[in-house]
Design an enzyme around this catalytic site. Structure first.
Site, PDB file in Angstrom:
ATOM      1  N   SER A 159       0.809  -1.217   0.000  1.00 49.20           N
ATOM      2  CA  SER A 159       0.000   0.000   0.000  1.00 49.20           C
ATOM      3  C   SER A 159       0.846   1.273   0.000  1.00 49.20           C
ATOM      4  O   SER A 159       0.344   2.348  -0.323  1.00 49.20           O
ATOM      5  CB  SER A 159      -0.945   0.018   1.207  1.00 49.20           C
ATOM      6  OG  SER A 159      -0.219   0.078   2.415  1.00 49.20           O
ATOM      7  N   LYS A 210       0.030   4.754   6.741  1.00 52.37           N
ATOM      8  CA  LYS A 210      -0.434   5.599   5.638  1.00 52.37           C
ATOM      9  C   LYS A 210       0.076   7.026   5.814  1.00 52.37           C
ATOM     10  O   LYS A 210       0.537   7.422   6.885  1.00 52.37           O
ATOM     11  CB  LYS A 210      -1.970   5.631   5.598  1.00 52.37           C
ATOM     12  CG  LYS A 210      -2.637   4.299   5.289  1.00 52.37           C
ATOM     13  CD  LYS A 210      -2.417   3.859   3.859  1.00 52.37           C
ATOM     14  CE  LYS A 210      -3.211   2.597   3.540  1.00 52.37           C
ATOM     15  NZ  LYS A 210      -2.736   1.438   4.320  1.00 52.37           N
TER      16      LYS A 210
END
Length: 202
Positions: free
Chosen positions: A125, A163
């Site tokens: 990711s 993230k």
């Protein structure tokens, strides 16, 4: 080199070091026990575990002759010992390591003072930021972040994710660095730290 070691720990470390230099491999637990004239293997385990925790050696679990002495040149003020606490995968709880190994990180790559830990990344990711599956990220513990920081966040039901952080008007956007993935939005998150460095094994 022997800061904070007991007499028995020093004797154990000296014997393992000398034996390894002479033979090219580490001594067995029985050989250590006999040399130190100890009565039980459990006492050898205790000394080795204390030396491991203090950063003087590593040892593989359930593997014979697997003791490795850590280079004493790493045990100085230019390096900081931190722990790899587990595996972080997007949208899952952090998988704790049962027996975390110490990592030695140059202070030059750290973001000043503070508490640090490491996590092993699973997934892709954040691949467009150069963070690949299997990489180890070094985290500085902090509870706040600025837009664009890569953070460890705890979201719904204690799920962890790695993230980029962006504070928007009435929400927080957690942005993956992968064009095939969509961002996630939350009213509130818990920040567990900011990524300050990346370690990769080749």
């Amino acid at each position: 080199m022997y800061k904070s070691l007991t007499k028995r720990q020093r004797e154990t470390l000296d014997y393992v070091t000398d034996f390894t230099k002479l033979k090219g491999y580490s001594p067995s637990l029985d050989e250590i026990k006999d040399h130190l004239q100890l009565k039980a293997i459990s006492t050898v385990h205790e000394h080795l575990e204390n030396l491991r925790k203090k950063g003087y050696l590593t040892k593989e679990i359930n593997q014979s002759r697997s003791i490795e002495i850590i280079d004493p040149n790493l045990q100085n003020s230019n390096f900081l010992q931190i722990q790899n606490l587990g595996v972080i995968t997007a949208g899952k709880r952090i998988e704790a390591v049962e027996d975390p190994e110490p990592l030695y990180v140059s202070r030059e790559v750290l973001a000043g003072t503070g508490k640090y830990y490491a996590l092993t990344v699973r997934g892709d990711s954040m691949i467009e930021d150069g963070i690949h599956d299997g990489d180890i990220v070094v985290i500085r513990e902090q509870k706040t972040a600025t837009n664009g920081d890569t953070i460890v966040a705890i979201v719904q039901e204690n799920l962890a994710t790695l993230k980029r952080f962006y504070k928007e008007k009435n929400r927080v956007r957690l942005q993956p660095a992968n064009s095939s993935l969509k961002p996630s939005f939350f009213r509130e998150i818990e920040i567990r730290g900011k990524v300050v460095s990346l370690l990769r094994k080749f």
